[in-house]
Scaffold this motif. Sequence first.
Motif, short mmCIF file in Angstrom:
data_model
loop_
_atom_site.label_atom_id
_atom_site.label_comp_id
_atom_site.label_asym_id
_atom_site.label_seq_id
_atom_site.Cartn_x
_atom_site.Cartn_y
_atom_site.Cartn_z
N ARG A 1 0.85 -1.19 0.00
CA ARG A 1 0.00 0.00 0.00
C ARG A 1 0.88 1.23 0.00
NH1 ARG A 1 -4.48 -1.33 4.50
NH2 ARG A 1 -2.75 -2.54 5.27
N LEU A 2 0.69 2.09 -0.94
CA LEU A 2 1.46 3.32 -1.05
C LEU A 2 0.54 4.50 -0.79
CD1 LEU A 2 3.44 2.48 -4.30
CD2 LEU A 2 4.15 2.10 -1.95
N ALA A 3 1.17 5.62 -0.49
CA ALA A 3 0.36 6.84 -0.37
C ALA A 3 -0.24 7.10 -1.75
CB ALA A 3 1.25 8.00 0.06
N GLU A 4 -1.54 6.99 -1.83
CA GLU A 4 -2.19 7.04 -3.13
C GLU A 4 -2.18 8.46 -3.69
OE1 GLU A 4 -6.43 5.82 -5.23
OE2 GLU A 4 -6.29 6.06 -3.06
N ALA A 5 -1.52 8.60 -4.84
CA ALA A 5 -1.53 9.89 -5.52
C ALA A 5 -2.90 10.08 -6.15
CB ALA A 5 -0.44 9.92 -6.58
N LYS A 6 -3.16 11.31 -6.56
CA LYS A 6 -4.44 11.59 -7.20
C LYS A 6 -4.51 10.82 -8.51
CE LYS A 6 -8.25 14.15 -6.98
NZ LYS A 6 -8.22 15.60 -6.77
N SER A 7 -5.39 9.85 -8.57
CA SER A 7 -5.54 9.03 -9.76
C SER A 7 -6.99 9.13 -10.21
CB SER A 7 -5.16 7.58 -9.47
OG SER A 7 -5.90 7.07 -8.37
N GLY B 1 -20.93 1.18 -19.64
CA GLY B 1 -20.26 0.18 -20.46
C GLY B 1 -18.76 0.11 -20.22
N HIS B 2 -18.28 0.78 -19.18
CA HIS B 2 -16.85 0.73 -18.85
C HIS B 2 -16.55 -0.55 -18.07
CE1 HIS B 2 -16.68 5.43 -19.00
NE2 HIS B 2 -17.00 4.89 -20.16
N ILE B 3 -15.49 -1.25 -18.47
CA ILE B 3 -15.09 -2.50 -17.83
C ILE B 3 -13.90 -2.23 -16.92
CG2 ILE B 3 -14.30 -4.87 -18.21
CD1 ILE B 3 -15.55 -4.67 -21.03
N PHE B 4 -13.94 -2.79 -15.71
CA PHE B 4 -12.88 -2.60 -14.73
C PHE B 4 -12.30 -3.95 -14.31
CE2 PHE B 4 -15.58 1.06 -14.52
CZ PHE B 4 -14.73 2.14 -14.29
N VAL B 5 -10.98 -4.04 -14.25
CA VAL B 5 -10.27 -5.21 -13.72
C VAL B 5 -9.59 -4.77 -12.43
CG1 VAL B 5 -8.29 -6.73 -14.08
CG2 VAL B 5 -9.94 -6.39 -15.91
N THR B 6 -9.81 -5.54 -11.35
CA THR B 6 -9.38 -5.11 -10.02
C THR B 6 -8.58 -6.21 -9.32
OG1 THR B 6 -11.39 -3.78 -9.80
CG2 THR B 6 -10.19 -4.26 -7.78
N LEU C 1 3.45 -14.68 -7.98
CA LEU C 1 2.80 -14.65 -6.67
C LEU C 1 2.69 -13.24 -6.12
CD1 LEU C 1 4.34 -17.78 -4.90
CD2 LEU C 1 2.39 -17.64 -6.45
N GLU C 2 2.78 -12.26 -6.98
CA GLU C 2 2.63 -10.88 -6.52
C GLU C 2 1.16 -10.56 -6.36
OE1 GLU C 2 3.66 -6.24 -7.74
OE2 GLU C 2 4.33 -7.89 -9.02
N ARG C 3 0.81 -10.05 -5.18
CA ARG C 3 -0.55 -9.59 -4.96
C ARG C 3 -0.70 -8.23 -5.63
NH1 ARG C 3 2.21 -13.54 -2.34
NH2 ARG C 3 1.25 -14.21 -0.39
N LEU C 4 -1.79 -8.05 -6.34
CA LEU C 4 -1.97 -6.85 -7.14
C LEU C 4 -3.00 -5.93 -6.50
CD1 LEU C 4 -1.99 -8.67 -10.59
CD2 LEU C 4 -0.07 -7.49 -9.50
N GLY C 5 -2.72 -4.63 -6.53
CA GLY C 5 -3.62 -3.64 -5.95
C GLY C 5 -3.94 -2.54 -6.93
N ASP C 6 -3.90 -2.88 -8.21
CA ASP C 6 -4.19 -1.89 -9.24
C ASP C 6 -5.59 -2.08 -9.81
OD1 ASP C 6 -3.55 -4.31 -10.32
OD2 ASP C 6 -2.32 -3.55 -11.96
N VAL C 7 -6.07 -1.06 -10.52
CA VAL C 7 -7.38 -1.12 -11.16
C VAL C 7 -7.23 -0.55 -12.57
CG1 VAL C 7 -9.80 -0.44 -11.07
CG2 VAL C 7 -8.53 -0.79 -8.94
N TRP C 8 -7.74 -1.29 -13.55
CA TRP C 8 -7.65 -0.89 -14.96
C TRP C 8 -9.06 -0.75 -15.53
CZ3 TRP C 8 -2.99 -0.36 -17.81
CH2 TRP C 8 -1.83 -0.64 -17.06
N THR D 1 -6.24 3.26 -11.20
CA THR D 1 -5.70 3.27 -9.85
C THR D 1 -4.40 2.46 -9.86
OG1 THR D 1 -7.94 3.27 -8.92
CG2 THR D 1 -6.14 2.82 -7.41
N PRO D 2 -3.25 3.12 -9.93
CA PRO D 2 -1.98 2.36 -9.95
C PRO D 2 -1.75 1.60 -8.64
CG PRO D 2 -1.66 4.61 -10.73
CD PRO D 2 -3.03 4.56 -10.13
N HIS D 3 -2.04 2.24 -7.53
CA HIS D 3 -1.85 1.63 -6.21
C HIS D 3 -3.03 2.03 -5.34
CE1 HIS D 3 2.29 0.74 -7.36
NE2 HIS D 3 2.39 2.00 -7.77
#
Length: 541
Positions: A67-73, A317-322, A329-336, A349-351
């Motif tokens: 978890r990083l300090a979330e920049a404005k995304s 109609g926007h699709i999101f992958v979370t 084995l890297e846990r992912l915390g991004d959103v596309w 959301t990069p982080h």
Amino acid sequence: LILPTSSFTLMAFLRSNARLASGLSILALALLLLGFLPRRLRMRSAGSDDPMHFEALALSQKYPDRRLAEAKSPLTWILVKDQAGFGPRYAHAAIINLEQHIFIIGGATGEPGQGSYLNDVWMSEDQGKSWKAIVPRSPRFSPRRGHAVVTDPRGIVFFVLGGFCGKHCLANDYWSSETGSVWRDLGKAPWSARHGLAAVMTSTGWLIVLGGHDGKTYLSDIWKIHDPAQASASSVWMAGSAGPAEWNPRYGHAAVITEEDEIVLLGGFYADKDTGHVQCFNDVWKSFDMGRSWQLLVEHAPWRGRYQHTAQINNLGHIFVTGGLSVDLERLGDVWRSTNGGAAWQVVTPHAAWAARFEHASVVDQNNTIYVFGGISTGSDAFLDVWRSEQTCADSVKCSGDTPVCRDGTQENFAGSPTPVCVGVCDRRIFDDCAQKEACVVQSNEPHCIDPCIHQECGASKVCEVAPRDEEFHGEQLSTAKAYCLSCNDAKTKMQCGLLRQCRWSTGAEACLMRCAVLKTSSRCGGQDHCAWDDGECAES
């Protein structure tokens, strides 16, 4: 075969595997002894193709919280509940119904191999802020994880399909409910019992099941049934395609369906113990005919290959992958996000503010807010939190004209707004420095406070007055000061006259008269018997 990483267990391992030891180079041995063999290689060398084996590897390894300090995304995340009533869980499912009630269904809890599987149902009626356990009033599905859940086209009836119910136990049954308390057993499907499957429901009532793992084999088959809630003679399962789909067999993938009933399949996992091949997909496939045929939209999307992630599609109609788990084995915390049906992608959301995770659940509501529930990072780190998304002004929001300023829920006075809003420069939520009888105007793109009478023209016998903001004026609650014209003669008492800033009470005339100083032209000044124009000014005569 899982290679050990400590020198002590390595030596014991090599003594019992002399053939392997003879084939290892000195450099490889040195890397093993030093514990430097890459995690990817260790994983690719595994001798099992069971997806549960790889998840167990992930759960057994403590992974740093990234978890990083979330920049404005473009998409930010707000913690709704840090300890939800449904408790720590993973590999569960979630749905949202027509009334916007959110349901959490089944899953697993506790340490891998030591915990338990669940068949409980929890509901939230307030966007995840509070939760209550649904008391069963009928038999319901057995405890399980890795199942699929969908709702009917109306969002009233929801279905639970398949799942993993314990060692050597996989399910191919399917159940329906409207409330989570009364369940209907719809029997066993003809497709092989499986977990890690995906399912979608078309607008015409076709329930479609896609792929998964049946305990031995990764699957790419398609099955469908029409209007399963009716359980009529015509409601029977049938193969959705003539054979396996064009996409690789996989497990832990995700799928969404568009308003046009186009199915979009995203990511997933595959392993082959015979070749040592292990793959997390980042491909995107689309079917325009309910799964009979498939078109490869993107072979390698810009997001990392992953499985045990979630995908949602909103009203736009926007699709999101979370989130999810990668081949390393890297846990992912991004959103596309894809705004064109899966063909192109942008990281929104990069982080995330939530800890990177997999085997979580998510839904999207009618306001296009995404919710994330629970999940896991390691065996001792299952989550019981609830997060919701908020679109921000960083999402290329275009504001112009009378409302050129963008504000979102991360900013003061706009908290809780799920989407950005465009407001004017003088909107009191961003500029509130004017007095009650002053108006805000925009000059050179900046707010300025003025006397509203400056721009108010009144007749010769009338003066300008200002109705203060936040007060009622002629039946209207004013949000800003408003100029209006009136005649001083309308005030019949000294008290009434005293309330009018451009009028004065004349004791001799016993009347409310206009103040001469407010008359700026000789013609208006000459129109008042008690005023005289002198040297460019109107004065009392």
